[in-house]
Design an enzyme around this catalytic site. Structure first.
Site, PDB file in Angstrom:
ATOM      1  N   HIS A  54       0.834  -1.206   0.000  1.00  0.00           N
ATOM      2  CA  HIS A  54       0.000   0.000   0.000  1.00  0.00           C
ATOM      3  C   HIS A  54       0.866   1.252   0.000  1.00  0.00           C
ATOM      4  O   HIS A  54       2.081   1.182   0.130  1.00  0.00           O
ATOM      5  CB  HIS A  54      -1.010  -0.009   1.150  1.00  0.00           C
ATOM      6  CG  HIS A  54      -0.428   0.033   2.531  1.00  0.00           C
ATOM      7  ND1 HIS A  54       0.336  -0.979   3.071  1.00  0.00           N
ATOM      8  CD2 HIS A  54      -0.505   0.983   3.509  1.00  0.00           C
ATOM      9  CE1 HIS A  54       0.693  -0.667   4.300  1.00  0.00           C
ATOM     10  NE2 HIS A  54       0.196   0.535   4.598  1.00  0.00           N
ATOM     11  N   HIS A 112      -7.654  -0.420   5.176  1.00  0.00           N
ATOM     12  CA  HIS A 112      -6.522   0.347   5.732  1.00  0.00           C
ATOM     13  C   HIS A 112      -6.159   1.439   4.723  1.00  0.00           C
ATOM     14  O   HIS A 112      -6.021   2.611   5.094  1.00  0.00           O
ATOM     15  CB  HIS A 112      -5.346  -0.585   6.001  1.00  0.00           C
ATOM     16  CG  HIS A 112      -4.152   0.089   6.597  1.00  0.00           C
ATOM     17  ND1 HIS A 112      -4.103   0.512   7.904  1.00  0.00           N
ATOM     18  CD2 HIS A 112      -2.956   0.432   6.062  1.00  0.00           C
ATOM     19  CE1 HIS A 112      -2.929   1.079   8.146  1.00  0.00           C
ATOM     20  NE2 HIS A 112      -2.215   1.051   7.040  1.00  0.00           N
TER      21      HIS A 112
END
Ligand code: GBP
Ligand code: ZN
Length: 258
Positions: A54, A112
């Site tokens: 990410h 997230h």
């Protein structure tokens, strides 16, 4: 396949995945490129790919330097996650290969961050597969809901990752295990598997050793965020559904000062 831990920063992990037949390798979240390149050289591995989970700097922040240090390396990241240094954008279900024996399945596991990707990695038939879960699934915990909802985290943790074979080894992005298990015991004080694993995690910590990998099967037994399908867990946090329980346990953890 060989998997090497590379501890980075305070409590992050990068990993090197090596196809042992060819020496070809992938680096997961190589935030400290010099360390990763050196570790790869020491084991005779040739870095071909970067797998970014990410966009947070402590995961993607080394990508641009990796491209300078390893010319031609491909840098993968989720298509909607704005990953620094990304050369190849990924969608859910994309498949990659490494060397002759390793296949990688890219799983979109949002919440997230919006575009978070987990990487399911299968080597030779006789080896247990591995999944690199970044900041979605931690050992006995999960990532904060920065860019998503409890519904999405439920899908990511309990459906997408929860559907992987139980022996799948879990490699996550941070060493949070000890704290996570201490919190898990506040939700389920009488869960023996949690108290046993906490003792083990404390030993690992004192010996300077990682608590990673875990397995999907072990997470279903000890991770409160993956146990929300159980009516007794829902009851403990006063909720009537798995998603509500997940939202509530995340809120409790956000406010918990262990
Ligand atoms: C601790 O417990 O050690 N320092 C504290 C919490 C992942 S890193 C640290 C924390 O908040 N960690 C994040 C998390 O999701 N923790 C789960 C939990 O506490 O249960 N990060 O570095 C975090 O993602 C970050 C980087 C965040 C850039 C936002 C941006 Br923008
Ligand atoms: Zn993060």
């Amino acid at each position: 396949m060989k998997i090497v831990h590379v501890p980075c920063l305070e409590d992050n992990y990068a990993y090197i995945i090596v196809d042992e037949s060819t020496g070809e390798a992938a680096a997961v979240d190589p935030v400290e490129p010099d360390k990763i390149v050196q570790a790869a050289a020491e084991i005779g591995a040739y870095l071909k790919l970067v797998l970014t989970t990410h966009h947070h700097w402590d995961h993607a922040g080394g990508n641009e330097k990796m491209r300078v240090l390893v010319p031609g390396i491909k840098v993968y990241g989720g298509s909607i996650d704005n990953v620094k240094g990304c050369t190849d954008k990924l969608e859910n279900g994309d498949k990659l290969s490494l060397g002759t024996d390793i296949n990688i399945l890219c799983l979109h596991t949002p919440c997230h961050t919006r575009g978070h990707i987990s990487y399911y990695v299968a080597g030779k038939a006789e080896e247990d597969p591995a999944v690199f879960t970044g900041d979605t699934l931690f050992i006995a915990g999960c990532g904060k809901f920065f860019e998503g909802t409890a519904e999405q985290m439920y899908q990511s943790l309990c459906v997408t990752l929860g559907s992987l074979p139980k022996p799948t080894r879990v490699y996550c992005g941070h060493e949070y295990t000890k704290k996570n298990l201490q919190f898990a015991l506040t939700v389920e004080p009488e869960n023996e598997k949690i108290s046993q694993k906490l003792l083990w995690a404390q030993h690992q910590h004192h010996a300077g050793l990682p608590t990673i990998p875990s397995s999907i099967g072990e997470e279903f037994e000890t991770n409160p965020f993956m146990r929300v399908d159980l009516p007794e867990i829902q009851a403990k946090v006063g909720c009537g559904s798995p998603v509500e329980a997940l939202r509530e346990i995340r809120k409790l953890k956000d406010n918990w000062r262990g």
